[in-house]
Design a protein around this motif. Structure first.
Motif, PDB file in Angstrom:
ATOM      1  N   PHE A  56     -70.265  55.068  -3.148  1.00 22.82           N
ATOM      2  CA  PHE A  56     -69.094  55.610  -3.827  1.00 22.82           C
ATOM      3  C   PHE A  56     -69.451  56.855  -4.641  1.00 22.82           C
ATOM      4  CE2 PHE A  56     -68.430  51.109  -3.189  1.00 22.82           C
ATOM      5  CZ  PHE A  56     -67.194  51.104  -2.575  1.00 22.82           C
ATOM      6  N   LYS A  57     -70.642  57.409  -4.410  1.00 25.41           N
ATOM      7  CA  LYS A  57     -71.084  58.599  -5.136  1.00 25.41           C
ATOM      8  C   LYS A  57     -70.463  59.849  -4.534  1.00 25.41           C
ATOM      9  CE  LYS A  57     -75.573  56.715  -6.331  1.00 25.41           C
ATOM     10  NZ  LYS A  57     -77.005  56.880  -6.212  1.00 25.41           N
ATOM     11  N   TYR A  58     -70.535  60.914  -5.260  1.00 28.90           N
ATOM     12  CA  TYR A  58     -70.135  62.244  -4.805  1.00 28.90           C
ATOM     13  C   TYR A  58     -68.659  62.343  -4.443  1.00 28.90           C
ATOM     14  CZ  TYR A  58     -75.151  62.539  -4.675  1.00 28.90           C
ATOM     15  OH  TYR A  58     -76.470  62.477  -5.024  1.00 28.90           O
ATOM     16  N   GLY A  59     -67.816  61.553  -5.081  1.00 27.59           N
ATOM     17  CA  GLY A  59     -66.378  61.735  -4.999  1.00 27.59           C
ATOM     18  C   GLY A  59     -65.644  61.050  -3.871  1.00 27.59           C
ATOM     19  N   LYS A  60     -66.336  60.460  -2.903  1.00 29.57           N
ATOM     20  CA  LYS A  60     -65.626  59.757  -1.835  1.00 29.57           C
ATOM     21  C   LYS A  60     -66.496  58.640  -1.289  1.00 29.57           C
ATOM     22  CE  LYS A  60     -66.986  62.422   2.181  1.00 29.57           C
ATOM     23  NZ  LYS A  60     -66.524  62.944   3.439  1.00 29.57           N
ATOM     24  N   ILE A  61     -65.868  57.709  -0.625  1.00 24.48           N
ATOM     25  CA  ILE A  61     -66.595  56.608  -0.004  1.00 24.48           C
ATOM     26  C   ILE A  61     -67.173  57.125   1.310  1.00 24.48           C
ATOM     27  CG2 ILE A  61     -66.419  54.321   1.011  1.00 24.48           C
ATOM     28  CD1 ILE A  61     -64.040  53.809  -0.830  1.00 24.48           C
ATOM     29  N   ASP A  62     -68.487  56.999   1.460  1.00 27.44           N
ATOM     30  CA  ASP A  62     -69.138  57.396   2.703  1.00 27.44           C
ATOM     31  C   ASP A  62     -70.439  56.621   2.849  1.00 27.44           C
ATOM     32  OD1 ASP A  62     -69.453  58.709   5.105  1.00 27.44           O
ATOM     33  OD2 ASP A  62     -69.272  60.716   4.249  1.00 27.44           O
ATOM     34  N   TRP A  63     -71.092  56.775   3.984  1.00 31.05           N
ATOM     35  CA  TRP A  63     -72.328  56.060   4.252  1.00 31.05           C
ATOM     36  C   TRP A  63     -73.508  56.779   3.595  1.00 31.05           C
ATOM     37  CZ3 TRP A  63     -71.812  51.380   6.018  1.00 31.05           C
ATOM     38  CH2 TRP A  63     -70.714  51.056   6.802  1.00 31.05           C
ATOM     39  N   LEU A  64     -74.319  56.024   2.861  1.00 31.03           N
ATOM     40  CA  LEU A  64     -75.574  56.517   2.308  1.00 31.03           C
ATOM     41  C   LEU A  64     -76.671  55.993   3.228  1.00 31.03           C
ATOM     42  CD1 LEU A  64     -77.399  57.777   0.127  1.00 31.03           C
ATOM     43  CD2 LEU A  64     -77.253  55.606  -1.097  1.00 31.03           C
ATOM     44  N   SER A  65     -77.356  56.902   3.899  1.00 26.83           N
ATOM     45  CA  SER A  65     -78.375  56.530   4.879  1.00 26.83           C
ATOM     46  C   SER A  65     -79.726  57.076   4.459  1.00 26.83           C
ATOM     47  CB  SER A  65     -78.024  57.084   6.263  1.00 26.83           C
ATOM     48  OG  SER A  65     -76.773  56.640   6.683  1.00 26.83           O
ATOM     49  N   THR A  66     -80.765  56.283   4.691  1.00 20.77           N
ATOM     50  CA  THR A  66     -82.130  56.707   4.457  1.00 20.77           C
ATOM     51  C   THR A  66     -82.849  56.731   5.795  1.00 20.77           C
ATOM     52  OG1 THR A  66     -82.133  55.720   2.264  1.00 20.77           O
ATOM     53  CG2 THR A  66     -84.274  56.199   3.229  1.00 20.77           C
ATOM     54  N   PHE A  67     -83.486  57.864   6.086  1.00 27.47           N
ATOM     55  CA  PHE A  67     -84.219  58.034   7.331  1.00 27.47           C
ATOM     56  C   PHE A  67     -85.683  58.266   7.017  1.00 27.47           C
ATOM     57  CE2 PHE A  67     -79.925  59.190   8.326  1.00 27.47           C
ATOM     58  CZ  PHE A  67     -79.726  58.668   9.592  1.00 27.47           C
ATOM     59  N   ALA A  68     -86.562  57.680   7.818  1.00 23.46           N
ATOM     60  CA  ALA A  68     -87.991  57.948   7.742  1.00 23.46           C
ATOM     61  C   ALA A  68     -88.345  58.805   8.946  1.00 23.46           C
ATOM     62  CB  ALA A  68     -88.786  56.654   7.764  1.00 23.46           C
ATOM     63  N   PHE A  69     -89.155  59.819   8.712  1.00 21.77           N
ATOM     64  CA  PHE A  69     -89.599  60.632   9.838  1.00 21.77           C
ATOM     65  C   PHE A  69     -91.085  60.898   9.720  1.00 21.77           C
ATOM     66  CE2 PHE A  69     -88.490  63.613   6.558  1.00 21.77           C
ATOM     67  CZ  PHE A  69     -89.362  64.678   6.680  1.00 21.77           C
ATOM     68  N   GLU A  70     -91.741  60.935  10.872  1.00 20.88           N
ATOM     69  CA  GLU A  70     -93.164  61.215  10.910  1.00 20.88           C
ATOM     70  C   GLU A  70     -93.356  62.658  11.346  1.00 20.88           C
ATOM     71  OE1 GLU A  70     -94.700  58.168  13.471  1.00 20.88           O
ATOM     72  OE2 GLU A  70     -95.025  56.838  11.762  1.00 20.88           O
ATOM     73  N   PHE A  71     -94.294  63.318  10.699  1.00 16.42           N
ATOM     74  CA  PHE A  71     -94.544  64.720  11.001  1.00 16.42           C
ATOM     75  C   PHE A  71     -96.035  65.001  10.873  1.00 16.42           C
ATOM     76  CE2 PHE A  71     -94.147  64.433   6.468  1.00 16.42           C
ATOM     77  CZ  PHE A  71     -95.062  65.340   5.967  1.00 16.42           C
ATOM     78  N   SER A  72     -96.434  66.146  11.377  1.00 15.73           N
ATOM     79  CA  SER A  72     -97.812  66.586  11.278  1.00 15.73           C
ATOM     80  C   SER A  72     -97.824  68.036  10.821  1.00 15.73           C
ATOM     81  CB  SER A  72     -98.521  66.445  12.620  1.00 15.73           C
ATOM     82  OG  SER A  72     -99.843  66.923  12.535  1.00 15.73           O
ATOM     83  N   GLY A  73     -98.727  68.351   9.924  1.00 15.63           N
ATOM     84  CA  GLY A  73     -98.858  69.717   9.448  1.00 15.63           C
ATOM     85  C   GLY A  73     -99.902  70.507  10.209  1.00 15.63           C
ATOM     86  N   ASN A  74    -100.882  69.796  10.798  1.00 14.77           N
ATOM     87  CA  ASN A  74    -101.958  70.487  11.493  1.00 14.77           C
ATOM     88  C   ASN A  74    -102.138  70.007  12.940  1.00 14.77           C
ATOM     89  OD1 ASN A  74    -103.085  67.989  11.096  1.00 14.77           O
ATOM     90  ND2 ASN A  74    -104.724  68.680   9.755  1.00 14.77           N
ATOM     91  N   GLY A  75    -101.328  69.089  13.401  1.00 16.61           N
ATOM     92  CA  GLY A  75    -101.435  68.586  14.765  1.00 16.61           C
ATOM     93  C   GLY A  75    -102.393  67.426  14.930  1.00 16.61           C
TER      94      GLY A  75
END
Length: 100
Positions: A56-75
């Motif tokens: 209910f944040k930011y003025g309207k009802i919407d989905w709050l989603s958390t995503f995890a992502f894996e990344f590499s900085g040097n390969g």
């Protein structure tokens, strides 16, 4: 058609609409995380939704989603970052320190 059947019918339709909305949010998150990684010269390895709930944040009802992502900085190394989204809008990005 009774009132109970009508309510059940509308609940099924609402469930289907919300399923497609969450799918759309996941696709948008993948695009935004990919753009973020490209901008910061990171290699995106994977994206996964961890949690989704109504907010209910930011003025309207919407989905709050958390995503995890894996990344590499040097390969060679693999790090896990997190992104929070309200609807299709990225609100927070959290990355650990990583090697370039």
């Amino acid at each position: 058609m009774t009132l109970g059947e009508l309510v059940l019918f509308f609940l099924l339709i609402l469930t289907g609409i919300q399923f497609w909305r969450i799918r759309s949010i996941s696709e948008q998150a993948y695009e935004q995380i990919g753009h973020y990684c490209k901008t910061h010269q990171l290699q995106l390895l994977s994206v996964a939704r961890q949690r989704t709930r109504l907010s209910f944040k930011y003025g309207k009802i919407d989905w709050l989603s958390t995503f995890a992502f894996e990344f590499s900085g040097n390969g060679e190394d693999r790090y896990t970052g997190h992104v929070d989204m309200i609807g299709k809008r990225m609100i927070r990005t959290n990355l650990p320190p990583y090697k370039i």
